[in-house]
Each structure stands twice: as structure tokens, then as C-alpha cells.
Design an enzyme around this catalytic site. Sequence first.
Site, short mmCIF file in Angstrom:
data_model
loop_
_atom_site.label_atom_id
_atom_site.label_comp_id
_atom_site.label_asym_id
_atom_site.label_seq_id
_atom_site.Cartn_x
_atom_site.Cartn_y
_atom_site.Cartn_z
N GLY A 162 0.84 -1.20 0.00
CA GLY A 162 0.00 0.00 0.00
C GLY A 162 0.87 1.25 0.00
O GLY A 162 0.62 2.21 0.73
N GLY A 201 -0.86 7.88 1.59
CA GLY A 201 -1.06 7.85 3.02
C GLY A 201 0.16 7.37 3.80
O GLY A 201 1.30 7.79 3.56
N ARG A 242 -1.32 -0.95 -6.03
CA ARG A 242 -2.16 -1.26 -7.17
C ARG A 242 -2.04 -0.25 -8.30
O ARG A 242 -2.22 -0.58 -9.45
CB ARG A 242 -3.63 -1.34 -6.71
CG ARG A 242 -3.94 -2.52 -5.80
CD ARG A 242 -5.40 -2.52 -5.35
NE ARG A 242 -5.72 -1.35 -4.53
CZ ARG A 242 -6.49 -0.35 -4.92
NH1 ARG A 242 -7.05 -0.34 -6.11
NH2 ARG A 242 -6.72 0.67 -4.09
N ARG A 243 -1.74 1.01 -7.98
CA ARG A 243 -1.77 2.08 -8.98
C ARG A 243 -0.38 2.30 -9.58
O ARG A 243 0.48 2.93 -8.97
CB ARG A 243 -2.32 3.36 -8.34
CG ARG A 243 -3.79 3.22 -7.96
CD ARG A 243 -4.32 4.43 -7.24
NE ARG A 243 -3.84 4.52 -5.87
CZ ARG A 243 -4.27 5.42 -4.98
NH1 ARG A 243 -5.20 6.30 -5.35
NH2 ARG A 243 -3.79 5.44 -3.75
N ASN A 268 1.19 -2.48 5.30
CA ASN A 268 0.36 -1.28 5.42
C ASN A 268 -0.94 -1.38 4.62
O ASN A 268 -1.93 -0.74 4.98
CB ASN A 268 1.15 -0.06 4.95
CG ASN A 268 0.28 1.16 4.78
OD1 ASN A 268 -0.24 1.71 5.74
ND2 ASN A 268 0.09 1.58 3.54
N TYR A 322 -15.10 -4.36 9.66
CA TYR A 322 -13.78 -3.70 9.67
C TYR A 322 -13.09 -3.93 11.00
O TYR A 322 -11.90 -4.28 11.04
CB TYR A 322 -13.92 -2.21 9.39
CG TYR A 322 -12.59 -1.49 9.49
CD1 TYR A 322 -11.59 -1.72 8.56
CD2 TYR A 322 -12.34 -0.60 10.53
CE1 TYR A 322 -10.36 -1.09 8.66
CE2 TYR A 322 -11.11 0.05 10.63
CZ TYR A 322 -10.12 -0.21 9.70
OH TYR A 322 -8.90 0.42 9.82
N PRO A 365 -3.04 3.04 14.76
CA PRO A 365 -3.42 4.45 14.77
C PRO A 365 -4.90 4.65 15.10
O PRO A 365 -5.75 3.80 14.82
CB PRO A 365 -3.14 4.91 13.33
CG PRO A 365 -2.41 3.77 12.67
CD PRO A 365 -2.82 2.54 13.40
N GLY A 366 -5.17 5.84 15.64
CA GLY A 366 -6.53 6.33 15.72
C GLY A 366 -6.85 7.07 14.42
O GLY A 366 -6.53 6.59 13.33
N PHE A 425 -8.19 7.14 3.75
CA PHE A 425 -8.97 6.11 4.43
C PHE A 425 -10.47 6.38 4.38
O PHE A 425 -11.26 5.52 3.95
CB PHE A 425 -8.50 5.99 5.89
CG PHE A 425 -9.28 5.02 6.72
CD1 PHE A 425 -8.94 3.67 6.72
CD2 PHE A 425 -10.35 5.42 7.49
CE1 PHE A 425 -9.66 2.75 7.48
CE2 PHE A 425 -11.09 4.52 8.25
CZ PHE A 425 -10.74 3.18 8.25
#
Length: 252
Positions: free
Chosen positions: A9, A13, A34-35, A87, A153, A183-184, A190
Site C-alpha cells: 500500500g 497515506g 495497485r496504482r 500497510n 472492519y 493508529p486512531g 482512508f
Amino acid sequence: MAKIALITGATSGIGAACAATFAAQGYDLILIARRENLLISQAEELTSKYNVQVKKIQADVRDKENINYVLDILPAEWKKVDVLVNNAGLSQGLDPIDKGDTDDWDRMIDTNVKGLLYVTKVVSSWMVERKQGHIINIGSIAGKEVYPNGNVYCATKHAVDALNKGMRVDLLPHGIKVTAINPGMVETEFSLVRFKGDENRAKKVYDGLEPLMAQDIADAIWYAASRPAHVNINDMLIMPTAQATGTIVKRD
């Protein structure tokens, strides 16, 4: 060859912040995302700015056969991965269990749990051979508590929390570190992904408070990765000052 970090990932981010952070520390990088267009521009920037080597892998962690293939064909010197940052992950929808979209459920389970496992199985086998390495899994506050409509989730991130503990036990005899970073609220893509491109709804998540930024998490990941050989950070929960729990926040 320099030390190597493999990041999934990697193009946005937390993943992108990690890539830049490790590159700044002289790590060569294996970036999976992916990109392809973003991978190409990211690799060019990191190579130019930090004078590191970058292996670009355009792949979806959900595709077990492809992940096995693209990792297997890496040259031997690139399989000496020192740090794996798992990630890649996402949330889809925010609905009660009776109204949930099963396609959303599949995507979250396939990415957050199965995708993490597919990558880890291959890379951990390389680490076991070398008797060294560090696996850093990106979890969430959602892996520590459950909040309304978070159901699947939260379940996937609870699974990651359990996998952290299981990996740590299984890989202990081989001297491999395992760290959980949870993380919060972090302002990345996201919420935009969760709400399927609804920018207004995504923006409201962070209204009236200062969330964490991707670099905050990358700094924590680097802290864990840079500890001496005898020190392992097992588990880190990182929240913005304005957030007390998964659902209790202070908004101005």
C-alpha cells in the site's frame, strides 16, 4: 547493498510516508501498490531525492497467486528484506450488520487479513532463512475496541491484532521482531475509500479536530524499526490528542 524495506500500500497515506522516511534513512525499497502510475512517479522522486534503489511491484495483495509470483521472481539480493511494513488495508462502508454489503465485507477481509498473510508468508520465509528481520503490521484502534457499524472492519483489525501476537510467538526462535502499530484517526485516503469517493462525508470525519497525519505514523514506525537489536516494540497505540477512544472525540 543497503538495508531493504518492503512496504505494501506504498503509494499513498501511511505507506507513502513510510517509503519516504525509510528512503531518507538510506534504505532501498520494494514498493507494492495497485496504482502503477503512482508507483512510477513515486519511485522516480525517491530515487532522485535520496539516491536509493527502488523496486516497483504493481500488484493487489488480495491476489495470492500473483503476490507469490512477483515476490518469487525478485533477484536473490532483493529477498534480503530487513523490514516488512504490512500497510495495505482499507475500510468499506459504515453500516449496521443487517444492512452490510457482503462485497464490502469480502474486500476488507481479503485485503486486511488475507492479503497481509499472503505477503507475510513469503517474506517471513526469507527472514527465517537469514535469522533476522522485522515485521511491522499496521492495525487500528478498531483492533482494540468495536464501535457502532464498524462490525466487519473492526473484526479484520482484531484479526490483525491476534496475528501480531501469533507471529511474534512463531518467529521468536528465528530472532525476528514483530511490531503492531495501531493508529486512531489519521487524515489519509482512508475515509474517502470507506465512503466510496464521497468527499463531503469523508471530510466531516475530521471536522473540528486535528487528526494524526501519515507522517506521524511513519515516524512511529521508524522509531520501532530503528531500535537496537535487543529491543522490540511489541504494540503501539497512537491517537490524536483530540481522540480518547474509537468514538469519543473533542471537536471545537
